[in-house]
Design a protein around this motif. Sequence first.
Motif, PDB file in Angstrom:
ATOM      1  N   LEU A 252      83.121  51.739   2.979  1.00 16.69           N
ATOM      2  CA  LEU A 252      83.504  53.042   3.447  1.00 16.69           C
ATOM      3  C   LEU A 252      84.430  53.030   4.472  1.00 16.69           C
ATOM      4  CD1 LEU A 252      79.807  54.520   3.416  1.00 16.69           C
ATOM      5  CD2 LEU A 252      81.656  54.934   1.794  1.00 16.69           C
ATOM      6  N   LEU A 253      84.580  52.064   5.402  1.00 13.63           N
ATOM      7  CA  LEU A 253      85.561  52.149   6.508  1.00 13.63           C
ATOM      8  C   LEU A 253      86.725  51.972   5.813  1.00 13.63           C
ATOM      9  CD1 LEU A 253      86.317  51.905   9.244  1.00 13.63           C
ATOM     10  CD2 LEU A 253      86.262  49.523   9.277  1.00 13.63           C
ATOM     11  N   GLU A 254      87.152  51.155   4.914  1.00  9.85           N
ATOM     12  CA  GLU A 254      88.335  50.924   4.203  1.00  9.85           C
ATOM     13  C   GLU A 254      88.498  52.387   3.340  1.00  9.85           C
ATOM     14  OE1 GLU A 254      90.610  48.269   0.642  1.00  9.85           O
ATOM     15  OE2 GLU A 254      88.444  47.726   1.385  1.00  9.85           O
ATOM     16  N   GLN A 255      87.478  52.849   2.937  1.00  8.57           N
ATOM     17  CA  GLN A 255      87.918  54.030   2.066  1.00  8.57           C
ATOM     18  C   GLN A 255      88.337  55.170   2.904  1.00  8.57           C
ATOM     19  OE1 GLN A 255      84.675  55.504  -0.416  1.00  8.57           O
ATOM     20  NE2 GLN A 255      85.771  57.534  -0.802  1.00  8.57           N
ATOM     21  N   ALA A 256      87.647  55.378   4.221  1.00 11.78           N
ATOM     22  CA  ALA A 256      88.015  56.335   5.175  1.00 11.78           C
ATOM     23  C   ALA A 256      89.603  56.056   5.586  1.00 11.78           C
ATOM     24  CB  ALA A 256      87.134  56.112   6.327  1.00 11.78           C
ATOM     25  N   HIS A 257      89.875  54.855   5.893  1.00 12.50           N
ATOM     26  CA  HIS A 257      91.335  54.805   6.281  1.00 12.50           C
ATOM     27  C   HIS A 257      92.251  54.956   5.221  1.00 12.50           C
ATOM     28  CE1 HIS A 257      91.053  52.689  10.256  1.00 12.50           C
ATOM     29  NE2 HIS A 257      90.129  51.923   9.749  1.00 12.50           N
ATOM     30  N   ASN A 258      91.825  54.774   3.835  1.00 12.46           N
ATOM     31  CA  ASN A 258      92.613  55.010   2.787  1.00 12.46           C
ATOM     32  C   ASN A 258      92.736  56.776   2.752  1.00 12.46           C
ATOM     33  OD1 ASN A 258      93.366  52.395   2.252  1.00 12.46           O
ATOM     34  ND2 ASN A 258      91.714  52.401   0.813  1.00 12.46           N
ATOM     35  N   GLU A 259      91.705  57.371   2.788  1.00 10.64           N
ATOM     36  CA  GLU A 259      91.511  58.764   2.682  1.00 10.64           C
ATOM     37  C   GLU A 259      92.472  59.383   3.785  1.00 10.64           C
ATOM     38  OE1 GLU A 259      90.674  60.726   0.470  1.00 10.64           O
ATOM     39  OE2 GLU A 259      88.762  59.661  -0.651  1.00 10.64           O
ATOM     40  N   LYS A 260      92.511  58.724   4.977  1.00 15.16           N
ATOM     41  CA  LYS A 260      93.205  59.256   6.149  1.00 15.16           C
ATOM     42  C   LYS A 260      94.849  59.358   5.699  1.00 15.16           C
ATOM     43  CE  LYS A 260      94.247  58.784  11.101  1.00 15.16           C
ATOM     44  NZ  LYS A 260      94.013  57.951  12.371  1.00 15.16           N
ATOM     45  N   LYS A 261      95.037  58.147   5.239  1.00 10.52           N
ATOM     46  CA  LYS A 261      96.580  57.669   5.097  1.00 10.52           C
ATOM     47  C   LYS A 261      97.124  58.668   3.954  1.00 10.52           C
ATOM     48  CE  LYS A 261      96.787  53.171   6.929  1.00 10.52           C
ATOM     49  NZ  LYS A 261      96.946  51.849   6.655  1.00 10.52           N
ATOM     50  N   TYR A 262      96.083  58.701   2.954  1.00 16.02           N
ATOM     51  CA  TYR A 262      96.386  59.563   1.487  1.00 16.02           C
ATOM     52  C   TYR A 262      96.634  60.985   2.013  1.00 16.02           C
ATOM     53  CZ  TYR A 262      96.050  61.549  -2.830  1.00 16.02           C
ATOM     54  OH  TYR A 262      96.345  62.358  -4.112  1.00 16.02           O
ATOM     55  N   THR A 263      95.812  61.734   2.898  1.00 13.38           N
ATOM     56  CA  THR A 263      95.834  62.974   3.350  1.00 13.38           C
ATOM     57  C   THR A 263      97.167  63.148   3.963  1.00 13.38           C
ATOM     58  OG1 THR A 263      93.494  63.041   3.571  1.00 13.38           O
ATOM     59  CG2 THR A 263      94.643  64.797   4.579  1.00 13.38           C
ATOM     60  N   GLU A 264      97.468  62.297   5.078  1.00 14.15           N
ATOM     61  CA  GLU A 264      98.648  62.340   5.771  1.00 14.15           C
ATOM     62  C   GLU A 264      99.660  62.168   4.834  1.00 14.15           C
ATOM     63  OE1 GLU A 264      98.308  59.686   8.971  1.00 14.15           O
ATOM     64  OE2 GLU A 264      97.009  60.521  10.026  1.00 14.15           O
ATOM     65  N   ALA A 265      99.741  61.473   3.956  1.00 16.33           N
ATOM     66  CA  ALA A 265     101.045  61.205   2.829  1.00 16.33           C
ATOM     67  C   ALA A 265     101.221  62.606   2.106  1.00 16.33           C
ATOM     68  CB  ALA A 265     100.748  60.076   1.946  1.00 16.33           C
ATOM     69  N   ILE A 266     100.017  62.909   1.735  1.00 15.83           N
ATOM     70  CA  ILE A 266      99.894  64.282   0.987  1.00 15.83           C
ATOM     71  C   ILE A 266     100.575  65.364   1.838  1.00 15.83           C
ATOM     72  CG2 ILE A 266      98.593  66.328  -0.017  1.00 15.83           C
ATOM     73  CD1 ILE A 266      98.890  64.019  -2.092  1.00 15.83           C
ATOM     74  N   LYS A 267     100.559  65.558   3.040  1.00 17.66           N
ATOM     75  CA  LYS A 267     100.912  66.526   3.771  1.00 17.66           C
ATOM     76  C   LYS A 267     102.467  66.503   3.868  1.00 17.66           C
ATOM     77  CE  LYS A 267      96.815  67.388   6.644  1.00 17.66           C
ATOM     78  NZ  LYS A 267      96.339  67.390   8.058  1.00 17.66           N
ATOM     79  N   LEU A 268     102.806  65.105   4.205  1.00 17.01           N
ATOM     80  CA  LEU A 268     104.223  64.871   4.249  1.00 17.01           C
ATOM     81  C   LEU A 268     104.858  65.113   2.800  1.00 17.01           C
ATOM     82  CD1 LEU A 268     104.498  61.423   5.956  1.00 17.01           C
ATOM     83  CD2 LEU A 268     105.063  63.482   6.969  1.00 17.01           C
ATOM     84  N   PHE A 269     104.354  64.964   2.065  1.00 13.22           N
ATOM     85  CA  PHE A 269     104.882  65.189   0.278  1.00 13.22           C
ATOM     86  C   PHE A 269     105.055  66.910   0.343  1.00 13.22           C
ATOM     87  CE2 PHE A 269     104.758  66.406  -3.908  1.00 13.22           C
ATOM     88  CZ  PHE A 269     105.648  65.346  -4.550  1.00 13.22           C
TER      89      PHE A 269
END
Length: 503
Positions: A69-86
Amino acid sequence: MKSKKSIIIYITTISLIIFIIIFLFYAFYQRKIIANEYNCANELLENGNYNKAIELLETLQDYKDGSELLEQAHNEKKYTEAIKLFEKKEFDKAIDMFMEIENFKDSSQKIIEAKYNIGIRYYEDRDYNNAKKIFVELGSYSESDFYLAQIEIKTLEQSQKTIYEKALFYYNKKEYNKAIDLWTTIIDYDNSQDMINECKLQLKRSSHLNNIAAGIRSSSAISFKRNVKIVGSTNRTKQKVDKWNDIISIDIYGNLIIGLQENKMVKVAGSYDDGKEIKITDKWNNIIDIAAGEQFVIALKGDGSVIAAGHGDDGQLDVEEWKDVIAIDAGARFSVALTGDKELLFAGFDNGQSLDFRNKKDEWKDVVNIAASGGEKNYTGGGHTVGLKSDGTVVAVGDNRYGQCDFSDTEKWSDIVKVAAGDWYTVGLKSNGSIVITGENFPGHEYIDEEIISKCTNIVDIAAGYGQTLCLTDTGEVIAFGFNDDNKRDGTIGWNSLMLPKY
């Protein structure tokens, strides 16, 4: 009554039971807290509160699937930030972040989408090289093939525009051959063909080369083999001229004929002052223009200086100080030059032409070539010099008693590509291959009638002399009319396969 030892054992047992109960209660309570934290972390994760979820999960890595879950949380955070940048169209930064989680969700697809959008941005900014690299990498994704096809078209247009602008640069510098070479490579782009035609007109107007020549007693022409034909009162001269080769330009006036060779050396035949001959020395090199007067010849060198030889009693050979000359010609007893600053320089018996020029200097600022004739001391022909301008119009100074300098009919005297001066008249060659004439072919005699002039079509070169006019056709033949003393005109009948101008 229990013993003291039994009491101690009892108390110890009770204490141990109480401790176990407290421990079990504490453990249960702690387990409950961890479970609540785990559930809270899951809830935070589901609600997108990744920072707090990560903070909780950092302490729960050993509980159930806490590390996953911790790895998923980190990935979700990065994914969300990447989507915002996109979404903010910061595609380069988005790609960097998606690359960190390339196997998470649709990150790999988002990387492709971001690259595609960068490619479109390059395309819209006309950075076709970088756009092409991206679309090639993306292969058949979305409309990459379409953009690649458009880039090929745009790159060609961009290249053609660059070539066009370079050709225009040379055109404005009057380096017409270089401009033609470039425009020829993009002949279907914009108005390249029209500009090529305009360059050729300018080359015709500024060309120093004469394929035909008309003098007082003779006429001459260059054959396609680059040797010289001559007719008229020329018996001794002809024997020498017959041995000339590699001739690219000629001029003739009285008893002298001069020829310019491909190697920029000259040949001279004939005599002056009752039998004297001109000796060509080593200084007659790098010649680009030639002219013959009644008993002298002059030549323009590539460095803008001028040399002359022959009869010089009237000062017609006094040309040593001339500099920056771009064109020359000669009358009966005078030499004339056009400089790069559009000044006319005279030497010899110019009969007031230099004074006339000073009064008309402003009219000569766009002149690119000149033609001169006349200037006899008996005033039969006082001498005149004609200037051909870059726009195809004509100006003149000198004797106008016979209308030889009358170009008032501006429609008639327009679109001229070459001028030739006879003793009492001027001939103009128009770009459509027709000719125009003003003046008289002998004082008191109106020039040739329009019927003969109208037959002169598809003309590529002209020459005017002492009453006779020569016209070179595009088939390499000569049309001649006017005076025919010494058989100087009829002798041209049968001439064919003559050398044609380059343009």
